[in-house]
Design a protein around this motif. Sequence first.
Motif, mmCIF file in Angstrom:
data_model
loop_
_atom_site.group_PDB
_atom_site.id
_atom_site.type_symbol
_atom_site.label_atom_id
_atom_site.label_comp_id
_atom_site.label_asym_id
_atom_site.label_seq_id
_atom_site.Cartn_x
_atom_site.Cartn_y
_atom_site.Cartn_z
ATOM 1 N N SER A 1 0.833 -1.214 0.000
ATOM 2 C CA SER A 1 0.000 0.000 0.000
ATOM 3 C C SER A 1 0.866 1.261 0.000
ATOM 4 C CB SER A 1 -0.941 0.010 1.211
ATOM 5 O OG SER A 1 -0.248 0.303 2.402
ATOM 6 N N ARG A 2 2.070 1.168 0.519
ATOM 7 C CA ARG A 2 2.994 2.317 0.488
ATOM 8 C C ARG A 2 3.726 2.397 -0.859
ATOM 9 N NH1 ARG A 2 0.830 4.966 4.576
ATOM 10 N NH2 ARG A 2 1.439 4.255 6.622
ATOM 11 N N THR A 3 4.181 1.240 -1.334
ATOM 12 C CA THR A 3 4.954 1.196 -2.573
ATOM 13 C C THR A 3 4.112 1.587 -3.780
ATOM 14 O OG1 THR A 3 6.317 -0.556 -1.637
ATOM 15 C CG2 THR A 3 6.405 -0.279 -4.015
ATOM 16 N N PHE A 4 2.886 1.094 -3.831
ATOM 17 C CA PHE A 4 2.025 1.321 -4.994
ATOM 18 C C PHE A 4 0.932 2.342 -4.711
ATOM 19 C CE2 PHE A 4 3.605 -3.090 -5.299
ATOM 20 C CZ PHE A 4 4.378 -2.954 -6.434
ATOM 21 N N SER A 5 1.198 3.267 -3.812
ATOM 22 C CA SER A 5 0.174 4.239 -3.413
ATOM 23 C C SER A 5 -0.319 5.087 -4.585
ATOM 24 C CB SER A 5 0.697 5.143 -2.297
ATOM 25 O OG SER A 5 1.820 5.868 -2.728
ATOM 26 N N SER A 6 0.541 5.341 -5.559
ATOM 27 C CA SER A 6 0.122 6.161 -6.704
ATOM 28 C C SER A 6 -0.872 5.411 -7.599
ATOM 29 C CB SER A 6 1.335 6.593 -7.517
ATOM 30 O OG SER A 6 2.008 5.457 -8.046
ATOM 31 N N ARG A 7 -0.911 4.095 -7.513
ATOM 32 C CA ARG A 7 -1.818 3.290 -8.346
ATOM 33 C C ARG A 7 -3.097 2.894 -7.618
ATOM 34 N NH1 ARG A 7 2.679 -0.818 -10.781
ATOM 35 N NH2 ARG A 7 3.898 0.775 -11.853
ATOM 36 N N LEU A 8 -3.161 3.202 -6.329
ATOM 37 C CA LEU A 8 -4.328 2.822 -5.527
ATOM 38 C C LEU A 8 -5.281 3.997 -5.391
ATOM 39 C CD1 LEU A 8 -2.469 0.927 -2.659
ATOM 40 C CD2 LEU A 8 -3.833 -0.089 -4.483
#
Length: 165
Positions: free
Chosen positions: A44-51
């Motif tokens: 959720s931190r790594t892919f926050s821009s896609r969530l």
Amino acid sequence: MGRTRKSVDVDRKTNRNTGVKSCWKARAVYLAAVLVAILLGLGSRTFSSRLPEFVANHFGDALWACMIYFGLRMLWVDRRLSVALWGSLLFCFAIEFSQMYQAPWINSIRATTLGGLVLGKGFLTADLVRYTVGIAVSWALDQGCQRLAGITTRTTHIDDDESFK
């Protein structure tokens, strides 16, 4: 007619051995839950821009609290679920309130990746809500899974049987 003291002792030993094996199985399940919470939280931190924005903003802290709950359950498999619920709330709130303390030595720890993940960076009241929701969801999932598996959350000890004292 009656059981001998020796047969009762053998039954107690068998029950303890079975209990030890089931404790390790439960610990393995909780360890898996801890690892899943870690992976989802880091994701959720790594892919926050896609969530979605709501997920990116709130799920990381809630999943951190889930990890703490399942970690306590892993340590205390023989205790009531409420012990892990209150223990994890107390732990998460203590970590959050500790963020009000901003001495240089602890801020240098918080500046590291692991230190920032464990200790956080700064106090946010919203984090207390996120932790509470994450722990409540974990507790509800745990309780539901235990009911489905037919596990009672109250522990009884065979040594407490008054007829053998």
